[in-house]
Motif scaffolding. Structure first.
Motif, mmCIF file in Angstrom:
data_model
loop_
_atom_site.group_PDB
_atom_site.id
_atom_site.type_symbol
_atom_site.label_atom_id
_atom_site.label_comp_id
_atom_site.label_asym_id
_atom_site.label_seq_id
_atom_site.Cartn_x
_atom_site.Cartn_y
_atom_site.Cartn_z
ATOM 1 N N ILE A 1 0.959 -1.007 -0.360
ATOM 2 C CA ILE A 1 -0.179 0.193 -0.535
ATOM 3 C C ILE A 1 1.034 1.170 -0.075
ATOM 4 C CG2 ILE A 1 -1.638 1.212 1.034
ATOM 5 C CD1 ILE A 1 -2.768 -1.269 -0.235
ATOM 6 N N ASP A 2 1.620 1.539 0.867
ATOM 7 C CA ASP A 2 2.985 2.491 0.318
ATOM 8 C C ASP A 2 3.481 2.654 -0.408
ATOM 9 O OD1 ASP A 2 2.462 3.036 3.233
ATOM 10 O OD2 ASP A 2 3.913 1.805 3.952
ATOM 11 N N LEU A 3 4.209 1.719 -0.966
ATOM 12 C CA LEU A 3 4.857 1.332 -2.137
ATOM 13 C C LEU A 3 3.755 2.151 -3.148
ATOM 14 C CD1 LEU A 3 6.935 0.487 -4.288
ATOM 15 C CD2 LEU A 3 6.114 -1.672 -4.689
ATOM 16 N N LEU A 4 2.509 1.607 -3.568
ATOM 17 C CA LEU A 4 1.736 2.312 -4.978
ATOM 18 C C LEU A 4 0.737 3.304 -4.392
ATOM 19 C CD1 LEU A 4 0.862 -1.471 -5.526
ATOM 20 C CD2 LEU A 4 2.367 -0.267 -7.121
ATOM 21 N N ILE A 5 0.147 2.968 -3.543
ATOM 22 C CA ILE A 5 -0.957 4.036 -2.924
ATOM 23 C C ILE A 5 -0.248 5.750 -3.009
ATOM 24 C CG2 ILE A 5 -2.932 4.921 -1.935
ATOM 25 C CD1 ILE A 5 -3.399 2.479 -3.753
ATOM 26 N N ASP A 6 -1.237 6.501 -3.355
ATOM 27 C CA ASP A 6 -0.901 7.750 -2.633
ATOM 28 C C ASP A 6 -0.754 8.348 -1.561
ATOM 29 O OD1 ASP A 6 -0.585 8.383 -5.422
ATOM 30 O OD2 ASP A 6 -2.391 9.429 -5.562
ATOM 31 N N TYR A 7 0.069 8.633 -0.526
ATOM 32 C CA TYR A 7 0.017 8.907 0.982
ATOM 33 C C TYR A 7 -1.240 10.066 1.501
ATOM 34 C CZ TYR A 7 1.778 10.580 5.864
ATOM 35 O OH TYR A 7 1.754 10.772 7.284
ATOM 36 N N GLY A 8 -2.113 9.394 2.412
ATOM 37 C CA GLY A 8 -2.795 9.356 2.970
ATOM 38 C C GLY A 8 -4.025 9.017 2.759
ATOM 39 N N THR A 9 -4.555 8.792 1.141
ATOM 40 C CA THR A 9 -5.349 8.664 0.787
ATOM 41 C C THR A 9 -6.099 7.100 0.947
ATOM 42 O OG1 THR A 9 -4.765 7.780 -1.423
ATOM 43 C CG2 THR A 9 -4.426 9.935 -1.297
ATOM 44 N N PHE A 10 -4.975 6.146 1.423
ATOM 45 C CA PHE A 10 -5.557 4.721 1.842
ATOM 46 C C PHE A 10 -6.845 4.650 2.544
ATOM 47 C CE2 PHE A 10 -5.900 0.394 3.280
ATOM 48 C CZ PHE A 10 -6.366 0.005 1.814
ATOM 49 N N LYS A 11 -7.659 4.044 2.140
ATOM 50 C CA LYS A 11 -9.451 3.373 3.435
ATOM 51 C C LYS A 11 -9.036 2.685 3.298
ATOM 52 C CE LYS A 11 -11.093 8.418 3.068
ATOM 53 N NZ LYS A 11 -12.077 9.186 3.631
ATOM 54 N N GLU A 12 -8.818 1.402 4.371
ATOM 55 C CA GLU A 12 -9.150 -0.368 4.356
ATOM 56 C C GLU A 12 -11.065 -0.459 4.343
ATOM 57 O OE1 GLU A 12 -8.170 -3.961 6.489
ATOM 58 O OE2 GLU A 12 -7.449 -1.949 7.220
ATOM 59 N N ILE A 13 -11.538 -0.991 3.844
ATOM 60 C CA ILE A 13 -12.449 -1.647 4.099
ATOM 61 C C ILE A 13 -12.705 -3.082 4.291
ATOM 62 C CG2 ILE A 13 -13.781 0.436 2.546
ATOM 63 C CD1 ILE A 13 -13.439 -1.597 -0.246
ATOM 64 N N TYR A 14 -13.980 -3.425 4.541
ATOM 65 C CA TYR A 14 -14.079 -4.954 5.059
ATOM 66 C C TYR A 14 -13.016 -5.076 5.788
ATOM 67 C CZ TYR A 14 -17.076 -4.201 0.883
ATOM 68 O OH TYR A 14 -18.428 -3.309 0.102
ATOM 69 N N LYS A 15 -12.830 -4.428 6.417
ATOM 70 C CA LYS A 15 -11.578 -5.036 7.869
ATOM 71 C C LYS A 15 -12.122 -6.702 8.473
ATOM 72 C CE LYS A 15 -11.290 -1.070 10.389
ATOM 73 N NZ LYS A 15 -10.386 0.197 10.936
ATOM 74 N N ASN A 16 -13.546 -6.265 8.985
ATOM 75 C CA ASN A 16 -13.842 -6.847 10.178
ATOM 76 C C ASN A 16 -14.644 -8.235 9.852
ATOM 77 O OD1 ASN A 16 -13.236 -5.501 11.693
ATOM 78 N ND2 ASN A 16 -15.121 -3.898 11.410
ATOM 79 N N VAL A 17 -14.182 -8.570 8.150
ATOM 80 C CA VAL A 17 -14.542 -10.159 7.548
ATOM 81 C C VAL A 17 -13.284 -11.231 7.860
ATOM 82 C CG1 VAL A 17 -14.815 -11.177 5.340
ATOM 83 C CG2 VAL A 17 -16.011 -8.975 5.930
ATOM 84 N N ALA A 18 -14.061 -11.906 8.403
ATOM 85 C CA ALA A 18 -12.760 -12.660 9.129
ATOM 86 C C ALA A 18 -13.288 -14.045 9.264
ATOM 87 C CB ALA A 18 -12.836 -12.386 10.765
ATOM 88 N N PRO A 19 -12.467 -14.821 8.674
ATOM 89 C CA PRO A 19 -12.757 -16.680 8.588
ATOM 90 C C PRO A 19 -13.087 -17.384 9.763
ATOM 91 C CG PRO A 19 -10.040 -16.311 8.757
ATOM 92 C CD PRO A 19 -10.496 -14.686 8.949
ATOM 93 N N VAL A 20 -14.296 -18.246 9.450
ATOM 94 C CA VAL A 20 -14.060 -19.355 10.634
ATOM 95 C C VAL A 20 -13.900 -20.973 10.206
ATOM 96 C CG1 VAL A 20 -16.426 -18.340 11.689
ATOM 97 C CG2 VAL A 20 -16.298 -19.521 9.592
ATOM 98 N N ASP A 21 -13.449 -21.717 11.776
ATOM 99 C CA ASP A 21 -13.338 -23.099 11.196
ATOM 100 C C ASP A 21 -14.353 -23.312 10.906
ATOM 101 O OD1 ASP A 21 -12.436 -24.727 10.662
ATOM 102 O OD2 ASP A 21 -11.586 -25.290 12.892
ATOM 103 N N ILE A 22 -15.248 -23.151 9.714
ATOM 104 C CA ILE A 22 -16.527 -24.157 9.656
ATOM 105 C C ILE A 22 -16.369 -25.699 9.360
ATOM 106 C CG2 ILE A 22 -16.344 -24.450 6.458
ATOM 107 C CD1 ILE A 22 -19.439 -24.207 7.080
ATOM 108 N N LEU A 23 -15.004 -26.214 8.772
ATOM 109 C CA LEU A 23 -15.296 -27.740 8.726
ATOM 110 C C LEU A 23 -14.452 -28.783 10.353
ATOM 111 C CD1 LEU A 23 -13.589 -28.065 5.734
ATOM 112 C CD2 LEU A 23 -15.575 -28.609 6.343
ATOM 113 N N GLY A 24 -14.201 -27.786 11.232
ATOM 114 C CA GLY A 24 -13.396 -28.061 12.223
ATOM 115 C C GLY A 24 -12.121 -29.061 12.126
#
Length: 280
Positions: free
Chosen positions: A59-82
């Motif tokens: 992100i630091d390499l490609l995106i202009d400083y101060g313009t990046f806004k993370e989205i969907y950061k709370n989408v997390a994995p679950v162990d559905i198969l155990g």
């Protein structure tokens, strides 16, 4: 008396060298001052080896400083198969999350490249080998749907060993799911650009990782569906020199260009600027 001149005074001659002061290139073993290594974006000044970057470093390499806004950061994995191999999947997830600060192996957000607004998805190989599970597929689809509404180009940075075996068939579903999403993006005439880094392999490459309107690769990156050793054992033949490396794939038409890391942002901007005008 003379003997004393050559005595080693451990207290006076020992030096406290901080950890991480020097870096040894994984390819040519050149010893490099860590400050120079980082300022050169983790590219060896001797042999040109491109080491892996974290998602945030990308992100630091490609995106202009101060313009990046993370989205969907709370989408997390679950162990559905155990699932358990040498350790429970839940433990693997916890360890990877603590080590990387990420919920899963992909970071998604909105930012700008020299003023051009884009959506970007960056994979992080540190998180269980950058493997694709349900979260990766879900984030790709959500980003695409958002890009279609906003009419913003999409950029993906691939660093992956493929589908995540701990999620079994659910991880393989993501190949069709992400491919269909990119198809909708194409139908909407929204630019999609892939950046392939080392490694870009298996199910990720065979889905959204190779469907870009323009496909860029970093020098020397391993790119392919499966490793060369497995292929050789299957076909009982010796593979050509450099098989599955960026330069070989460029020569054989699978990718569009090989771009060294320090030029990536400027090349990406040129492509986006051209496609932006064409689409809008």
């Amino acid at each position: 008396m003379f003997r004393d001149w050559f005595k080693k005074d451990e207290k006076n001659n020992s030096r406290d060298i901080p950890d991480g002061l020097w870096i040894k290139c994984p390819q040519c073993s050149q010893i490099i001052y860590s400050k120079d290594w980082n300022e050169n974006y983790k590219v060896c000044i001797k042999c040109g080896y491109h080491d892996q970057l974290t998602a945030w470093e990308r992100i630091d390499l490609l995106i202009d400083y101060g313009t990046f806004k993370e989205i969907y950061k709370n989408v997390a994995p679950v162990d559905i198969l155990g699932f358990t191999d040498t350790k429970p999947y839940t433990q693997r997830l916890k360890e990877a999350q603590e080590a990387t600060g990420l919920k899963d192996s992909i970071l998604a957000g909105q930012g700008e490249v020299n003023g051009i607004p884009i959506y970007i998805m960056v994979m992080d190989f540190r998180f269980i080998g950058g493997s694709m599970g349900s979260v990766v597929g879900e984030k790709v689809v959500r980003v695409v749907e958002r890009a279609i509404v906003d009419k913003f180009p999409v950029v993906s940075v691939i660093a992956s060993g493929g589908a995540r075996m701990q999620e079994g068939l659910f991880s393989l579903y993501q190949m069709a799911k992400t491919s269909a999403a990119i198809g909708r993006l194409s139908k909407a005439k929204i630019p999609y650009i892939n950046i392939l880094t080392h490694p870009s392999t298996a199910g990720v490459l065979a889905s959204f990782g190779s469907l870009g309107d323009v496909i860029i690769a970093e020098p020397g990156a391993l790119i392919g569906f499966t490793g060369p050793r497995v292929i050789e054992q299957t076909i009982k033949q010796k593979l050509p020199e450099g098989f599955q490396k960026s330069e070989f794939l460029l020569e054989h038409g699978m990718i569009d260009m090989v771009v060294e890391r320090k030029k990536l942002k400027s090349v990406l901007y040129s492509i986006l600027n051209h496609l932006w005008r064409k689409v809008w």
